[in-house]
Design an enzyme around this catalytic site. Structure first.
Site, short mmCIF file in Angstrom:
data_model
loop_
_atom_site.label_atom_id
_atom_site.label_comp_id
_atom_site.label_asym_id
_atom_site.label_seq_id
_atom_site.Cartn_x
_atom_site.Cartn_y
_atom_site.Cartn_z
N SER A 70 2.97 -1.48 10.40
CA SER A 70 1.62 -0.91 10.50
C SER A 70 1.49 -0.16 11.82
CB SER A 70 0.57 -2.03 10.50
OG SER A 70 0.62 -2.76 9.32
N GLY A 78 -7.67 15.57 7.03
CA GLY A 78 -8.19 14.31 6.52
C GLY A 78 -7.06 13.31 6.48
N GLY A 92 0.82 -1.22 0.00
CA GLY A 92 0.00 0.00 0.00
C GLY A 92 0.84 1.25 0.00
N CYS A 105 -4.90 8.42 8.45
CA CYS A 105 -4.20 8.14 9.72
C CYS A 105 -4.71 8.92 10.93
CB CYS A 105 -2.72 8.40 9.56
SG CYS A 105 -1.97 7.27 8.39
#
Ligand SMILES: NC(=O)c1ccc[n+]([C@@H]2O[C@H](COP(=O)([O-])OP(=O)(O)OC[C@H]3O[C@@H](n4cnc5c(N)ncnc54)[C@H](O)[C@@H]3O)[C@@H](O)[C@H]2O)c1
Ligand SMILES: O=c1ccn([C@@H]2O[C@H](COP(=O)(O)OP(=O)(O)O[C@H]3O[C@H](CO)[C@@H](O)[C@H](O)[C@H]3O)[C@@H](O)[C@H]2O)c(=O)[nH]1
Length: 464
Positions: free
Chosen positions: A129, A272, A12, A275
């Site tokens: 992550s 925005g 990603g 995260c």
């Protein structure tokens, strides 16, 4: 033995750029980025990468097929690797315990289970992550419960701090790299091995080692404190609008204090991205579970202020347009959550578009990097709207800002793309309905010049 082969689970926004930069800087290491999604891997192997990041194309072009590989063969990638990054998504849970707040660790757990199934030799497993504190313990539990004879694991925490739109630069010039690990001989050895990868391009002083739980919490803390600054300045933007002070001047004055600093004090329509909200909600949930309700309420307020800011901005649009948008056409400039990315996750533009649609407006959208399909998905999914067809017939998407703004009653700037600063606003004005409004949610335009053309202009944190 030094690391010769790295695998990253998750191709990603983090796994792709991070591993591309590792491959660039460590030519002797084979790096494989593996993902469950066939589409995503096909795109990483194509000319059009699945994400837009300035400078990324060049890095991928230099390394792909040499020491950088993108693959759906997760098992093989794990088998070959000495070190495995877990870089999968950790979204907010949408069902069950902690719904709407806790991080959903199902993909992290899935990744740990595949590693446990496949591994035949010792592995360093690196949690990249963003996760709740002590998630490394859960990964360790899964790995150890399924451990094969002769296979040992070391689990490290190595959170990522890159920001979208500047990912390659952030990776190449990281302020700091955090590595958390066990304070045992094997733990320290694993930490050293990961350090040695980053030391290919970063000075040792930028690599900070600590205990695993501190490393996990530091990631949540950093995002919470960055978002807190935005909410703080946004709260003051409301005071500015009510008093005649100018939030840019206030931010400049405050930021000149070296104890405060000038970054992340840009008032806006609201923050925005995938995260900030997710990670603060996760922190709030952790605090509640730890029976620290005052701490939870403190951080919740950062999110509440962001919601308030988005709401304040759209209310201003509606009130300025005679309190009705029914039948009006509104042009939205920018749909990404910030400039230099095509990512729309939690973009304030989604809130703006939804509110305008609910008020009966038709919206005409232009963003230089967001695909039509993405905008359609963002505005017609069941979390946003009940009747997709009702929305769809009032949404149109354009490939240039001049056609998008033609015949509109108002323009709303939702993303701070540089190209919006230099548009021919005189020409645009000529093709708009009158009175013509501009709502600058990013404070990037020359407001006086727009007023001179004839626009009614509103922005954040300043009365015009
Ligand atoms: N996006 C950012 O800028 C950023 C920055 C720092 C940290 N983070 C954190 O990094 C993590 C990843 O974020 P992202 O934005 O890259 O997410 P993303 O959704 O872009 O990518 C995650 C990928 O993981 C894949 N995946 C899920 N389970 C898998 C499995 N078992 N094996 C292989 N692949 C699997 C998904 O198919 C997806 O392609 C999150 O925890 C996020 O909070 C993100
Ligand atoms: O002064 C500011 C700075 C940012 N923003 C907005 O805040 C959001 C987030 O921006 P930014 O932090 O630049 O991008 P992200 O890619 O979300 O990066 C954040 O989230 C990542 C994921 O955890 C972290 O790795 C990064 O360090 C952290 O900056 C965007 O909507 C920005 O427009 C403002 O409104 N005002």
């Amino acid at each position: 033995m030094s690391i010769k082969n790295i695998c990253c689970l998750g191709a990603g926004y983090v796994g792709g750029p991070t591993c591309s930069v590792i491959a660039l800087k460590c030519p002797e290491i084979k790096v494989t980025v593996a993902d469950l999604s066939k589409d995503r891997i096909a795109q990483w192997n194509s000319e059009k990468l699945p994400i837009y990041e300035p400078g990324l194309d060049d890095v991928v072009r230099k390394c792909r097929g040499k020491n950088l590989f993108f693959s759906n063969n997760i098992e093989e990638s794990i088998l070959e690797a000495d070190l495995i990054f877990i870089s999968v998504n950790t979204p907010t849970k949408i069902n069950g315990n902690g719904k709407g707040r806790a991080a959903d660790l199902k993909y992290v757990e899935g990744a740990a289970r595949i590693i446990a199934d496949v591994a035949q030799n010792n592995k360093i497993v690196v949690e990249k992550s963003t996760v709740p504190v002590r998630a490394a313990e859960s990964i360790a539990n899964i790995l150890i419960a399924n451990q094969k004879p002769g296979v040992t694991y070391q689990i490290l925490s190595n959170p990522e701090f890159l920001a979208e739109g500047t990912a390659v630069n952030d990776l190449l010039n990281a302020d700091r790299v955090l590595i958390g690990g066990e304070n045992t001989e094997a733990g320290r050895e694993a930490v050293e091995k990961l350090c040695s990868i980053y030391e290919h391009w970063l000075p040792r002083k930028n690599i900070v080692t600590m205990n695993t739980w501190s490393s996990e919490l530091s990631k949540l803390a950093a995002n919470a404190m960055l978002a807190q600054r935005i909410s703080s300045i946004n709260s003051l933007s409301a005071v500015c609008e009510a008093t005649g002070a100018d939030v840019s001047e206030v931010a400049r004055a405050v930021g000149l204090d070296s104890r405060i600093g000038s970054k992340f004090l840009q008032a806006s329509v609201g923050f925005g991205g995938s995260c900030f909200q997710k990670d603060i909600l996760n922190l709030v949930y952790i605090c509640e579970c730890l029976n620290l309700p005052e701490v939870a309420a403190y951080w919740q307020q950062v999110i509440d202020m962001n919601e308030y800011q988005k709401h304040r901005f759209t209310t201003k649009i509606i009130e300025s347009c005679f309190n009705t948008l029914s039948g009006k056409k509104i042009c939205i400039l920018g749909f990404a959550f910030k400039k230099n990315t095509g990512d729309t996750r939690e973009s304030p533009a989604i809130h703006v578009a939804k509110t305008l649609l609910d008020e009966g407006a038709s919206i005409k959208i232009y963003d230089p990097k967001v695909d039509k399909e993405q905008i359609d998905e963002d505005l017609t999914n069941p979390y946003v709207c009940e009747n997709p067809e009702n929305y769809r017939k009032r949404i149109s998407i354009y490939t240039d800002p001049y056609t998008a703004s033609k015949d509109c009653h108002a323009i709303v700037v939702c993303t701070e793309w540089d190209e919006f600063v230099d548009l021919d606003y005189k020409k645009i004005y000529g093709n708009m309905m009158k009175p013509a409004y501009i709502f600058d949610g990013r404070k990037i335009l020359d407001h006086q010049a727009l007023i001179n053309i004839g626009y009614h202009v509103q922005t954040i944190g300043k009365r015009l």
